[in-house]
Design a protein around this motif. Structure first.
Motif, PDB file in Angstrom:
ATOM      1  N   SER A  57       1.148  -1.303  -0.189  1.00 23.20           N
ATOM      2  CA  SER A  57       0.420  -0.311  -0.041  1.00 23.20           C
ATOM      3  C   SER A  57       0.755   1.074   0.414  1.00 23.20           C
ATOM      4  CB  SER A  57      -0.640  -0.010   1.357  1.00 23.20           C
ATOM      5  OG  SER A  57       0.124   0.080   2.467  1.00 23.20           O
ATOM      6  N   ASN A  58       0.305   2.452  -0.595  1.00 23.66           N
ATOM      7  CA  ASN A  58       1.025   3.277  -0.728  1.00 23.66           C
ATOM      8  C   ASN A  58       1.367   3.894   1.230  1.00 23.66           C
ATOM      9  OD1 ASN A  58       0.683   4.019  -3.065  1.00 23.66           O
ATOM     10  ND2 ASN A  58      -1.243   5.236  -2.506  1.00 23.66           N
ATOM     11  N   THR A  59       0.590   3.824   2.175  1.00 24.20           N
ATOM     12  CA  THR A  59       0.660   3.989   3.209  1.00 24.20           C
ATOM     13  C   THR A  59       2.583   3.002   3.533  1.00 24.20           C
ATOM     14  OG1 THR A  59      -1.120   4.131   4.051  1.00 24.20           O
ATOM     15  CG2 THR A  59       0.420   3.873   5.898  1.00 24.20           C
ATOM     16  N   GLU A  60       2.442   2.377   3.794  1.00 25.83           N
ATOM     17  CA  GLU A  60       3.542   1.416   3.474  1.00 25.83           C
ATOM     18  C   GLU A  60       4.570   1.061   2.814  1.00 25.83           C
ATOM     19  OE1 GLU A  60       1.854  -2.706   2.890  1.00 25.83           O
ATOM     20  OE2 GLU A  60       0.846  -2.565   5.186  1.00 25.83           O
ATOM     21  N   ALA A  61       4.786   1.677   1.709  1.00 29.95           N
ATOM     22  CA  ALA A  61       5.425   2.751   0.459  1.00 29.95           C
ATOM     23  C   ALA A  61       6.021   3.905   1.193  1.00 29.95           C
ATOM     24  CB  ALA A  61       5.344   1.984  -0.788  1.00 29.95           C
ATOM     25  N   ALA A  62       4.826   5.054   2.189  1.00 34.55           N
ATOM     26  CA  ALA A  62       6.014   5.922   2.141  1.00 34.55           C
ATOM     27  C   ALA A  62       6.630   5.447   3.590  1.00 34.55           C
ATOM     28  CB  ALA A  62       4.395   6.431   2.831  1.00 34.55           C
ATOM     29  N   LYS A  63       6.936   4.537   4.456  1.00 38.06           N
ATOM     30  CA  LYS A  63       8.005   4.307   4.815  1.00 38.06           C
ATOM     31  C   LYS A  63       9.142   3.962   4.527  1.00 38.06           C
ATOM     32  CE  LYS A  63       3.920   2.087   7.957  1.00 38.06           C
ATOM     33  NZ  LYS A  63       3.774   0.819   8.783  1.00 38.06           N
ATOM     34  N   LEU A  64       9.228   3.828   3.618  1.00 38.99           N
ATOM     35  CA  LEU A  64      10.774   4.068   3.390  1.00 38.99           C
ATOM     36  C   LEU A  64      11.155   4.933   3.245  1.00 38.99           C
ATOM     37  CD1 LEU A  64      10.449   1.735  -0.477  1.00 38.99           C
ATOM     38  CD2 LEU A  64      11.108   0.510   1.948  1.00 38.99           C
ATOM     39  N   ASP A  97      17.768  12.439  -5.817  1.00 39.94           N
ATOM     40  CA  ASP A  97      17.531  14.145  -5.975  1.00 39.94           C
ATOM     41  C   ASP A  97      16.933  14.455  -4.525  1.00 39.94           C
ATOM     42  OD1 ASP A  97      19.438  15.043  -7.733  1.00 39.94           O
ATOM     43  OD2 ASP A  97      17.826  14.330  -9.143  1.00 39.94           O
ATOM     44  N   GLN A  98      16.000  13.947  -4.515  1.00 38.25           N
ATOM     45  CA  GLN A  98      14.776  13.869  -3.406  1.00 38.25           C
ATOM     46  C   GLN A  98      15.369  12.824  -2.228  1.00 38.25           C
ATOM     47  OE1 GLN A  98      12.936  16.322  -4.621  1.00 38.25           O
ATOM     48  NE2 GLN A  98      13.685  15.671  -6.852  1.00 38.25           N
ATOM     49  N   PHE A  99      16.449  12.910  -2.016  1.00 40.49           N
ATOM     50  CA  PHE A  99      16.822  11.641  -0.991  1.00 40.49           C
ATOM     51  C   PHE A  99      18.606  12.452  -0.346  1.00 40.49           C
ATOM     52  CE2 PHE A  99      17.153   7.915   1.305  1.00 40.49           C
ATOM     53  CZ  PHE A  99      15.937   6.891   1.386  1.00 40.49           C
ATOM     54  N   GLN A 100      18.561  13.550   0.008  1.00 40.24           N
ATOM     55  CA  GLN A 100      19.233  14.022   0.500  1.00 40.24           C
ATOM     56  C   GLN A 100      19.255  14.810   1.426  1.00 40.24           C
ATOM     57  OE1 GLN A 100      21.207  17.024  -2.348  1.00 40.24           O
ATOM     58  NE2 GLN A 100      21.196  16.242  -4.169  1.00 40.24           N
ATOM     59  N   HIS A 101      19.519  13.707   2.593  1.00 42.06           N
ATOM     60  CA  HIS A 101      18.777  14.100   4.038  1.00 42.06           C
ATOM     61  C   HIS A 101      20.143  12.588   4.420  1.00 42.06           C
ATOM     62  CE1 HIS A 101      15.796  16.842   3.420  1.00 42.06           C
ATOM     63  NE2 HIS A 101      15.425  15.593   2.457  1.00 42.06           N
ATOM     64  N   ARG A 102      20.200  13.121   5.498  1.00 38.63           N
ATOM     65  CA  ARG A 102      21.572  12.368   6.704  1.00 38.63           C
ATOM     66  C   ARG A 102      20.004  10.543   6.766  1.00 38.63           C
ATOM     67  NH1 ARG A 102      23.474  12.740  11.294  1.00 38.63           N
ATOM     68  NH2 ARG A 102      22.519  14.468  11.686  1.00 38.63           N
ATOM     69  N   ALA A 103      20.487  10.165   7.498  1.00 35.21           N
ATOM     70  CA  ALA A 103      20.046   9.205   7.690  1.00 35.21           C
ATOM     71  C   ALA A 103      19.312   8.735   9.142  1.00 35.21           C
ATOM     72  CB  ALA A 103      20.371   7.693   8.243  1.00 35.21           C
ATOM     73  N   ALA A 104      19.626  10.148   9.777  1.00 32.94           N
ATOM     74  CA  ALA A 104      19.499  10.767  11.350  1.00 32.94           C
ATOM     75  C   ALA A 104      18.151  11.340  11.512  1.00 32.94           C
ATOM     76  CB  ALA A 104      20.513  10.836  12.286  1.00 32.94           C
ATOM     77  N   ASP A 105      18.867  12.450  10.227  1.00 39.21           N
ATOM     78  CA  ASP A 105      17.163  13.420   9.920  1.00 39.21           C
ATOM     79  C   ASP A 105      16.196  13.162   9.286  1.00 39.21           C
ATOM     80  OD1 ASP A 105      19.159  15.295  10.581  1.00 39.21           O
ATOM     81  OD2 ASP A 105      20.003  15.648   9.160  1.00 39.21           O
ATOM     82  N   ARG A 106      16.296  11.704   8.416  1.00 34.57           N
ATOM     83  CA  ARG A 106      15.122  11.370   6.987  1.00 34.57           C
ATOM     84  C   ARG A 106      14.400  10.524   8.245  1.00 34.57           C
ATOM     85  NH1 ARG A 106      18.388   8.997   3.874  1.00 34.57           N
ATOM     86  NH2 ARG A 106      17.725   6.589   5.226  1.00 34.57           N
ATOM     87  N   ALA A 107      14.686  10.219   9.575  1.00 34.87           N
ATOM     88  CA  ALA A 107      14.026   9.392  10.235  1.00 34.87           C
ATOM     89  C   ALA A 107      13.191   9.838  10.697  1.00 34.87           C
ATOM     90  CB  ALA A 107      14.733   8.653  11.521  1.00 34.87           C
ATOM     91  N   ASN A 108      13.165  11.535  11.470  1.00 29.66           N
ATOM     92  CA  ASN A 108      11.883  12.384  11.719  1.00 29.66           C
ATOM     93  C   ASN A 108      11.296  13.456  11.070  1.00 29.66           C
ATOM     94  OD1 ASN A 108      12.102  10.766  13.798  1.00 29.66           O
ATOM     95  ND2 ASN A 108      13.672  12.458  14.728  1.00 29.66           N
ATOM     96  N   LYS A 109      11.999  13.717   9.500  1.00 35.29           N
ATOM     97  CA  LYS A 109      10.916  14.276   8.415  1.00 35.29           C
ATOM     98  C   LYS A 109       9.655  13.444   7.922  1.00 35.29           C
ATOM     99  CE  LYS A 109      12.795  16.178   4.688  1.00 35.29           C
ATOM    100  NZ  LYS A 109      12.289  17.741   4.901  1.00 35.29           N
TER     101      LYS A 109
END
Length: 252
Positions: free
Chosen positions: A129-136, A230-242
């Motif tokens: 589902s889209n909700t589960e895919a958004a968790k990626l 291009d849309q994934f330029q974040h650190r792993a720690a920052d991406r967890a809460n974004k």
């Protein structure tokens, strides 16, 4: 019978020549108002004084002891390393002896189990589902096996390896040739595969053999995802809460 004033105004008591403040007030106010303001807010204005403490030998010893403790705290607390010192010490560099693909294969198997739980996959297969895919977007990709499928630098297309470092602007992967490659995220599209639980992740040949042995039973195909760097330029720690929001990108 001549009448005499019962009282004199304060402006008459104090001479204007002797007081500059009163003369300035009289320019903006009437004589009575100027005298009242001068009497209440200037002449009888309280002046608060803080009593000074005597400088005794005990106070001098206390102050010297306080300064000594502060110096000891500064010495005991080491200063953080600068970026130049970190590069000189090679804190984030992988040693040559550990740049081997077989070392990170268990990490890749662990990551496959982790991402299967994130997506909620089952052995029967099915759609995501889209909700589960958004968790990626908030998932951790240390241990994932990435392959560059599109890039402005042609020499990077086809590079495949296990992610050992996910920084803000690049992925560091270890290839099967035991070489560490730095893959910038900008203008690059990565592809990774997620098998369903119960299927091996070693290769396509083993899955084909298993399908031939089964009589008419179809195995679920692996899920293939493409990640736009291009849309994934974040650190792993920052991406967890974004929180990521859908946008229109003309380059896609």
């Amino acid at each position: 019978m001549a009448t005499t004033p019962s009282h004199k105004t304060q402006a008459e008591i104090v001479s204007k020549k002797d007081n500059l403040a009163l003369s300035l007030l009289s320019r903006a106010h009437s004589p009575e108002t100027a005298g009242r303001i001068y009497h209440e807010k200037i002449r009888k204005r309280p002046l608060h004084l803080k009593p000074t403490e005597p400088d005794t030998a005990q106070q001098a010893r206390r102050q010297a002891r306080h300064l000594k403790l502060q110096k000891l705290k500064k010495k005991n607390k080491p200063a953080p390393l600068s970026a130049r010192q970190k590069r000189a010490l090679m804190l984030y560099d992988i040693p040559k002896s550990e740049q081997k693909y077989e070392i990170y294969e268990p990490l890749n198997r662990m990551w496959i189990g982790y991402i299967q739980e994130v997506l909620g996959l089952s052995q029967e297969g099915g759609m995501v589902s889209n909700t589960e895919a958004a968790k990626l977007c908030s998932a951790d990709f240390h241990g994932a096996e990435f392959e560059v499928v599109r890039s402005r630098c042609v020499s990077r297309v086809g590079v495949k390896g296990i992610v050992v470092k996910d920084s803000r602007f690049a992925f560091e992967v270890v290839t099967k040739k035991d070489v560490v490659k730095v893959l910038p995220k900008e203008h690059t599209i990565f592809r990774f595969t997620v098998p369903f639980p119960g299927t091996t992740a070693d290769g396509v040949e083993e899955r084909k053999e298993a399908e031939l042995k089964t009589d008419g039973e179809k195995k679920p195909k692996d899920l293939v995802f493409e990640l736009h760097g291009d849309q994934f330029q974040h650190r792993a720690a920052d991406r967890a809460n974004k929180k990521f929001k859908p946008h229109f990108f003309p380059d896609i």
